[in-house]
Motif scaffolding. Structure first.
Motif, PDB file in Angstrom:
ATOM      1  N   UNK A   1       6.334 -11.192 -77.474  1.00  0.00           N
ATOM      2  CA  UNK A   1       5.915 -11.944 -76.282  1.00  0.00           C
ATOM      3  C   UNK A   1       6.151 -13.420 -76.553  1.00  0.00           C
ATOM      4  N   UNK A   2       6.925 -14.067 -75.690  1.00  0.00           N
ATOM      5  CA  UNK A   2       7.210 -15.486 -75.860  1.00  0.00           C
ATOM      6  C   UNK A   2       5.928 -16.271 -75.565  1.00  0.00           C
ATOM      7  N   UNK A   3       5.494 -17.110 -76.479  1.00  0.00           N
ATOM      8  CA  UNK A   3       4.105 -17.585 -76.471  1.00  0.00           C
ATOM      9  C   UNK A   3       3.782 -18.665 -75.448  1.00  0.00           C
ATOM     10  N   UNK A   4       4.795 -19.310 -74.843  1.00  0.00           N
ATOM     11  CA  UNK A   4       4.440 -20.301 -73.819  1.00  0.00           C
ATOM     12  C   UNK A   4       4.642 -19.771 -72.400  1.00  0.00           C
ATOM     13  N   UNK A   5       5.306 -18.615 -72.259  1.00  0.00           N
ATOM     14  CA  UNK A   5       5.545 -18.077 -70.913  1.00  0.00           C
ATOM     15  C   UNK A   5       4.877 -16.733 -70.691  1.00  0.00           C
ATOM     16  N   UNK A   6       4.510 -16.041 -71.785  1.00  0.00           N
ATOM     17  CA  UNK A   6       4.012 -14.670 -71.647  1.00  0.00           C
ATOM     18  C   UNK A   6       5.138 -13.680 -71.412  1.00  0.00           C
ATOM     19  N   UNK A   7       6.386 -14.153 -71.462  1.00  0.00           N
ATOM     20  CA  UNK A   7       7.537 -13.272 -71.242  1.00  0.00           C
ATOM     21  C   UNK A   7       7.605 -12.184 -72.307  1.00  0.00           C
ATOM     22  N   UNK A   8       7.864 -10.958 -71.853  1.00  0.00           N
ATOM     23  CA  UNK A   8       7.862  -9.815 -72.762  1.00  0.00           C
ATOM     24  C   UNK A   8       9.293  -9.406 -73.070  1.00  0.00           C
TER      25      UNK A   8
ATOM     26  N   UNK B   1      25.278 -15.956 -93.750  1.00  0.00           N
ATOM     27  CA  UNK B   1      26.473 -16.609 -94.309  1.00  0.00           C
ATOM     28  C   UNK B   1      26.936 -17.775 -93.422  1.00  0.00           C
ATOM     29  N   UNK B   2      27.663 -18.664 -94.058  1.00  0.00           N
ATOM     30  CA  UNK B   2      28.272 -19.804 -93.343  1.00  0.00           C
ATOM     31  C   UNK B   2      29.036 -19.279 -92.121  1.00  0.00           C
ATOM     32  N   UNK B   3      28.843 -19.948 -91.002  1.00  0.00           N
ATOM     33  CA  UNK B   3      29.561 -19.561 -89.787  1.00  0.00           C
ATOM     34  C   UNK B   3      28.792 -18.533 -88.948  1.00  0.00           C
ATOM     35  N   UNK B   4      27.814 -17.873 -89.566  1.00  0.00           N
ATOM     36  CA  UNK B   4      27.010 -16.919 -88.771  1.00  0.00           C
ATOM     37  C   UNK B   4      25.905 -17.679 -88.036  1.00  0.00           C
ATOM     38  N   UNK B   5      25.159 -16.938 -87.222  1.00  0.00           N
ATOM     39  CA  UNK B   5      24.047 -17.614 -86.549  1.00  0.00           C
ATOM     40  C   UNK B   5      22.757 -16.802 -86.651  1.00  0.00           C
ATOM     41  N   UNK B   6      21.669 -17.526 -86.463  1.00  0.00           N
ATOM     42  CA  UNK B   6      20.326 -16.930 -86.481  1.00  0.00           C
ATOM     43  C   UNK B   6      19.750 -17.145 -85.083  1.00  0.00           C
ATOM     44  N   UNK B   7      19.346 -16.053 -84.465  1.00  0.00           N
ATOM     45  CA  UNK B   7      18.920 -16.128 -83.059  1.00  0.00           C
ATOM     46  C   UNK B   7      17.409 -16.325 -82.941  1.00  0.00           C
ATOM     47  N   UNK B   8      17.012 -17.346 -82.200  1.00  0.00           N
ATOM     48  CA  UNK B   8      15.594 -17.581 -81.884  1.00  0.00           C
ATOM     49  C   UNK B   8      15.493 -17.906 -80.391  1.00  0.00           C
ATOM     50  N   UNK B   9      14.261 -17.912 -79.881  1.00  0.00           N
ATOM     51  CA  UNK B   9      14.062 -18.231 -78.460  1.00  0.00           C
ATOM     52  C   UNK B   9      13.764 -19.712 -78.264  1.00  0.00           C
ATOM     53  N   UNK B  10      14.031 -20.210 -77.080  1.00  0.00           N
ATOM     54  CA  UNK B  10      13.576 -21.552 -76.704  1.00  0.00           C
ATOM     55  C   UNK B  10      12.050 -21.596 -76.843  1.00  0.00           C
ATOM     56  N   UNK B  11      11.545 -22.697 -77.372  1.00  0.00           N
ATOM     57  CA  UNK B  11      10.099 -22.903 -77.560  1.00  0.00           C
ATOM     58  C   UNK B  11       9.464 -21.854 -78.459  1.00  0.00           C
ATOM     59  N   UNK B  12      10.245 -21.241 -79.339  1.00  0.00           N
ATOM     60  CA  UNK B  12       9.656 -20.237 -80.230  1.00  0.00           C
ATOM     61  C   UNK B  12       8.594 -20.884 -81.123  1.00  0.00           C
ATOM     62  N   UNK B  13       7.588 -20.098 -81.492  1.00  0.00           N
ATOM     63  CA  UNK B  13       6.498 -20.654 -82.301  1.00  0.00           C
ATOM     64  C   UNK B  13       7.047 -21.203 -83.627  1.00  0.00           C
ATOM     65  N   UNK B  14       6.585 -22.373 -84.059  1.00  0.00           N
ATOM     66  CA  UNK B  14       7.165 -23.033 -85.247  1.00  0.00           C
ATOM     67  C   UNK B  14       7.218 -22.155 -86.503  1.00  0.00           C
TER      68      UNK B  14
END
Ligand SMILES: Cc1ncc(COP(=O)(O)O)c(C=O)c1O
Length: 382
Positions: free
Chosen positions: A155-162, A94-107
């Motif tokens: 797993x974050x794809x550019x850092x290998x972070x789990x 909904x308007x005003x809410x947010x969608x959470x993604x990671x920095x450099x997340x895969x497109x």
């Protein structure tokens, strides 16, 4: 720990293939299964209507064992992006809410959410790259009441972070946020259980750590979303699909997540190859794969550290996924330079991404380290 499984693969001795995160090699038995499947189309009179269902159901049940859920919860999809788009179509934002993604997340797990945010007046909330490499803490910190969907990887794809998905799943449930997972860079290499994490949707393309072919993947759909809207409407998702003589028209879908299957999902070449590869992973056991590949990566991380390269330490880093950085920039042309010596890695973001599998030998790792040593001592010339 598994003994080296190179004999199952067609990898020449002089090739050090350390790039599973790019694309895994298809193992010989999977190639045979896929080739036999493709050959069946030469004799279509031998393909019965039943066989449009048996291969798909086998895929569903083997995939379900890998994510620890009932077969009914699995849809067959062509790509990670298809699975994410299915989730984005069905989840409320909904308007005003947010969608959470990671920095450099895969497109493929970014653009659908960017579009959804634009359509609804929601915003994308991007978890910044954590200075201490702790992606889980960064995500938990960002999971505030405004978040309606957390769209994340394991797993974050550019850092290998789990990411600690069990804790993140709990935190999502607490604030009523949906959890959508792209497991493409982890499933098959890191143990995962739907029962523990309780995502709403989870997708994995088959051609990386599931050791399968390109253009097929699995989508887990939680029971509460199985009445949702598929991306496409096709005949085989419907309740009457088994009756080839009477395909006209019904409101009813087949059971469970089958309504989300892609068109022509009964692919006679891809499914047998994907199934054969997943069966091999189950036979090895994912925990053993993780342990075996993790041990090789730990050796590589230690050797690379003495040459000035660093990576997050486990458990913040996933065992199978080594993203090496250094203070100086990584030359863009490094993969080509190494490929000339038949050592195969990728550069992603500002990291050298090293992703071995159970077909790699200690010798493969030593050849990579020899190349890195030359880069470290002679600037950029490998
Ligand atoms: C994290 C991740 N997700 C998904 C994909 C593949 O996406 P798709 O199946 O949409 O092509 C990749 C490919 O590199 C990836 O690294």
């Amino acid at each position: 720990m598994l003994p080296c499984q190179r004999h199952l693969f067609d990898i020449p001795d002089d090739v050090a293939y350390l790039n599973c995160a790019y694309m895994s090699p298809l193992m010989k038995p999977a190639l045979e299964a896929g080739t036999a499947g493709l050959a069946r189309k030469a004799h279509p009179w031998q393909i019965t209507s039943d066989q449009f269902f048996t291969g798909s159901e086998e895929f569903r049940s083997v995939a379900a064992r890998l994510v620890d859920c009932p077969a009914d919860c699995i849809a067959i999809v062509p790509s990670a992006s298809y699975g994410v788009a299915t989730a984005a179509r069905n989840l409320s934002v909904k308007k005003g809410q947010s969608i959470l993604v990671l920095a450099e997340q895969f497109p493929s797990n970014y653009y659908p959410w960017q579009r959804r945010a634009e359509e609804t007046g929601a915003s994308l909330k991007i978890v910044p790259w954590p200075k201490n490499d702790d992606w889980s803490a960064a995500v938990l910190n960002a999971l505030t009441d405004d978040v309606s969907v957390a769209a994340l990887p394991h797993v974050q794809w550019t850092s290998g972070g789990r990411l600690d998905l069990v804790r993140i799943g709990e935190a999502c449930r607490k604030i009523g946020a949906a959890l959508v997972l792209d497991l493409t860079q982890s499933l098959g290499a890191v143990p995962f259980s739907v029962r523990d994490v309780q995502p709403d949707f989870a997708v994995a393309a088959s051609y990386k750590w599931l050791l399968g072919p390109y253009s097929v993947g699995l989508l887990y759909v939680a029971p509460k979303w199985q009445g949702g809207m598929p991306l496409e409407e096709n005949w085989i998702q419907r309740a009457n699909a088994r009756d080839f003589a009477n395909l006209l028209y019904t409101e009813n879908y087949d059971a469970g997540a089958r309504r989300f299957d892609m068109g022509e999902r009964s692919n006679f070449a891809l499914l047998p190859a994907a199934v054969r590869a997943m069966k091999q992973l189950l036979e090895w056991e994912v925990a053993q794969v993780s342990e075996t590949v993790g041990a090789l990566n730990r050796q590589l991380a230690n050797a690379a550290a003495s040459l000035g390269f660093f990576a997050p330490a486990e458990p913040l880093r996933a065992p199978h996924y080594l993203a090496l950085r250094r203070r100086e920039a990584i030359p863009k042309e490094l993969p080509e330079m190494l490929a000339r010596e038949k050592v195969f890695i990728s550069v992603r973001g500002s990291s050298i991404r090293v992703t071995p599998h159970v077909y790699n030998t200690a010798g493969d790792g030593e050849r990579l380290i020899a190349c890195l040593r030359r880069i470290a001592t002679a600037g950029t010339s490998a």
